[in-house]
Enzyme design. Structure first.
Site, PDB file in Angstrom:
ATOM      1  N   SER A 177       0.826  -1.205   0.000  1.00  0.00           N
ATOM      2  CA  SER A 177       0.000   0.000   0.000  1.00  0.00           C
ATOM      3  C   SER A 177       0.857   1.252   0.000  1.00  0.00           C
ATOM      4  CB  SER A 177      -0.896  -0.008   1.244  1.00  0.00           C
ATOM      5  OG  SER A 177      -1.519   1.237   1.446  1.00  0.00           O
ATOM      6  N   TYR A 208      -2.899  -0.296  10.218  1.00  0.00           N
ATOM      7  CA  TYR A 208      -2.966  -0.934   8.902  1.00  0.00           C
ATOM      8  C   TYR A 208      -1.702  -0.646   8.103  1.00  0.00           C
ATOM      9  CZ  TYR A 208      -3.881  -1.336   3.941  1.00  0.00           C
ATOM     10  OH  TYR A 208      -3.754  -1.619   2.592  1.00  0.00           O
ATOM     11  N   LYS A 247       1.656  -3.159   6.713  1.00  0.00           N
ATOM     12  CA  LYS A 247       2.212  -3.245   5.356  1.00  0.00           C
ATOM     13  C   LYS A 247       3.715  -2.940   5.367  1.00  0.00           C
ATOM     14  CE  LYS A 247      -1.524  -4.485   3.264  1.00  0.00           C
ATOM     15  NZ  LYS A 247      -1.629  -5.865   2.718  1.00  0.00           N
TER      16      LYS A 247
END
Length: 336
Positions: free
Chosen positions: A123, A148, A152
């Site tokens: 991402s 989140y 990643k």
């Protein structure tokens, strides 16, 4: 193998793998965050029977059992992860447990079952709040704004370290910017089980009368109109990049063991500009409510995707009008 294969991007990638004529995809998805009915839609669109394993990838024993049954898995495209920015702020441990635990099992499976290629769903959120735009792969990874994004970042580091000791597999992390839209057939697209957190699905729900209004989180950012700027890219273009990444690894013997590649259109579009475009393309005037900033959001980010163009021969095929019109077509199909 496509983990998270019935999710939004995973399901579109299964279609693009089939359309390439080169691959036979197998879906692995627990359907905790996806709809099992997606499988039937994919089969109807593609005219192909698609094998699906209803398996949680964090359950190593059951996950590895798939490899015992499927003896010829040559590559894994790993999507399966929780992905909501605000939810990750609320329940961070669930994000670390799910996103990193699943990747751990995928990496171990690559070695144990001699999988030669792994494409990892990363991402643009790993860059954090950047000082210089557009973002390219040399842009330093920043302080994560949410758990989140942190998963990643850690995921990419796991790949790097693992690649050092297991170079028999080749690894690519594809750093997506903002996937939106639906399959151009209008027969499948994003279908979150819970209330969506992403902009375009909320817009289509407001336009179709399922939600009262669209909240714009922050209009006081240092951007051209005060709202957040994002690099939107059609989900079919994201999926196509995965096909091209596999083809690249198969055809380039000198490809690095690990690489990271941005996927974006290179054009920043603000939230308010998206609303204006939606009104124009659909003819539906949205009920908009302006409110305060949301935790985990960065003011602006968009991509320099020259590396994807050069290495993968990949370019965006769809524009913003395609993204919005396909999403609106799918929303109307979905609520019939």
């Amino acid at each position: 193998m496509v983990t998270g294969g019935l999710g939004y991007i995973g399901s579109q990638t299964i279609l693009e793998l089939i359309r390439s004529g080169e691959y036979e995809p197998i879906a692995v998805d627990s359907c905790v965050r996806s709809n099992p009915e997606t499988l039937g839609r994919l089969e109807a669109i593609s005219g192909r029977k698609i094998k699906h394993y209803l398996t949680d990838i964090c359950d190593k024993e059951n996950f590895f059992r798939i490899f015992e049954e499927e003896k010829n898995i040559a590559a894994i495209i790993h999507f399966a992860a929780f992905k909501s920015v605000p939810e990750s702020v609320e329940i961070p441990l669930e994000y670390y447990r799910n996103n990193l635990g699943s990747l751990e099992n995928v990496l171990e499976a690559c070695t144990k079952y001699s999988v030669k290629q792994l494409i990892f769903s990363s991402s643009c959120s790993i860059y954090g709040d950047v000082e210089k735009l557009p973002v390219d792969e040399s842009t330093p990874v920043g302080t994560p704004f949410c758990p989140y994004a942190h998963t990643k970042q850690i995921g990419e580091q796991m790949l790097r370290f693992y690649a050092d000791i297991h170079p028999e597999t080749k690894y690519i992390a594809l750093r997506y910017f903002n996937p939106i839209g639906a399959d151009m057939s209008g027969k499948t697209g994003e279908e979150p089980k819970d209330a969506p957190n992403n902009l375009l699905p909320i817009m289509t729900q407001v336009a179709s009368g399922q939600r009262e209004c669209l909240s714009v989180f922050g209009t006081d950012y240092d951007t051209r109109d005060g709202s957040c700027i994002r690099d939107y890219i059609h989900v079919a273009d994201i999926a196509d990049a995965h096909v091209k990444a596999l083809q690249y690894l198969e055809k380039e013997p000198n490809a690095p063991v690990f690489d990271a590649i941005n996927l974006g259109s290179g054009n920043g579009v603000s939230v308010l500009e998206m609303i204006e475009a939606f009104d124009r393309i659909t003819g539906v005037k949205l009920n908009v409510k302006r409110t305060g900033r949301r935790a985990g959001d960065v003011p602006a980010i968009y991509s320099n995707s020259t590396k994807a163009h050069t290495l993968l021969g990949w370019h965006c095929r769809h524009n913003l009008d395609d993204m919005i019109s396909s999403a609106w077509k799918w929303e109307q199909e979905r609520i019939r």
